[in-house]
Design an enzyme around this catalytic site. Structure first.
Site, PDB file in Angstrom:
ATOM      1  CB  CYS A  60      -0.889  -0.052   1.327  1.00 46.77           C
ATOM      2  SG  CYS A  60      -1.814   1.516   1.314  1.00 46.77           S
TER       3      CYS A  60
ATOM      4  CB  CYS B 197      -1.616   4.469   4.550  1.00 46.40           C
ATOM      5  SG  CYS B 197      -3.227   3.979   3.803  1.00 46.40           S
ATOM      6  CB  SER B 198      -0.310   0.254   6.631  1.00 48.44           C
ATOM      7  OG  SER B 198      -1.258   1.080   7.368  1.00 48.44           O
ATOM      8  CB  CYS B 199      -4.706  -0.569   2.442  1.00 44.60           C
ATOM      9  SG  CYS B 199      -5.384   1.002   2.635  1.00 44.60           S
TER      10      CYS B 199
END
Ligand code: FE
Length: 237
Positions: free
Chosen positions: A140, A143-145
């Site tokens: 991602c 961000c951090s999906c």
């Protein structure tokens, strides 16, 4: 990692945030194993971030208005924490032994997971299939999906800026740093996750696993295999 500098960040509703102090090497401090380190900070000693305050405020409001009970909140968090890469490994192992299931998995991961009694959550997950000459890896960039309702919490490196920024620009050197050396003729396809669509990798079934049952096959599929920074490997006999 923290998004404390981004109070308006709303890419993903279910980010997890590491608020604990960084782990440290207990052995290097010369105290007996099991004894609490005198300088280990309590959780409350860390910074109280914007996201922590928001989480607490929303939870307090939901409880105060009677929209959820404390037990429901606790059970939901417990359920989230029970998710792990082992669930993704079960899907991969079933796909390896059952071509019809594999087709359904590639069509709709969430529905295929439900067949095995796994609730992968409401956000669609897409499986991307590795093949000879084609390797897939997940990131991602924003961000951090991550498909955390299937695979559990993302590893710290997945959330790090270094991985997010580099793997899209130079996937081969990044994969090599994970120990995955790909032949030049193998195409590398990088998938950028979003709040609306998550990915999991369906790796190739390793040679030498003919006749293995699903449980044995699933044990080969690690978290990193499901992200695409590693390949399932048959342990040396
Ligand atoms: Fe994200």
């Amino acid at each position: 990692m923290s998004h404390d500098q981004e109070p308006d960040h709303d890419h993903e509703p279910d980010h997890d945030h590491e608020h604990r102090g960084h782990g440290h090497d207990h052995e290097s401090h010369g105290h007996p194993p099991g004894q609490r380190h005198p300088f280990q900070p309590d959780l409350e000693d860390g910074p109280y971030s914007w996201h922590m305050a928001l989480t607490d405020a929303v939870a307090d409001l939901l409880l105060a208005k009677g929209l959820i009970t404390a037990d429901e909140l606790r059970r939901t968090l417990e359920d989230i924490d029970s998710k792990s890469p082992a669930l993704g490994a079960r899907l991969v192992a079933r796909a390896w032994v059952d071509p019809a299931f594999k087709a359904r998995l590639l069509a709709d991961v969430n529905a295929a997971a439900a067949e095995l009694g796994i609730d992968a959550g409401p956000i669609p997950i897409r499986a991307v299939e590795c093949a000879p000459g084609e390797h897939h890896v997940i990131v991602c960039t924003l961000c951090s999906c991550y498909p955390r309702l299937l695979l559990g919490a993302a590893p710290d490196w997945y959330k790090a800026r270094a991985y997010r920024s580099r793997v899209v620009r130079e996937p081969r050197p990044v994969l090599a740093e994970f120990g995955l050396e790909l032949d030049p003729e193998v195409a590398v396809i990088v998938h950028d996750s979003t709040a609306e669509l998550r990915f999991m990798v369906l790796p190739e079934r390793p040679a030498g696993t003919e006749g293995w049952d699903e449980e044995r096959l699933a044990a080969l599929v690690t978290r990193d295999c499901l992200i695409g920074v590693a390949r399932p490997r048959v342990p040396a006999a």
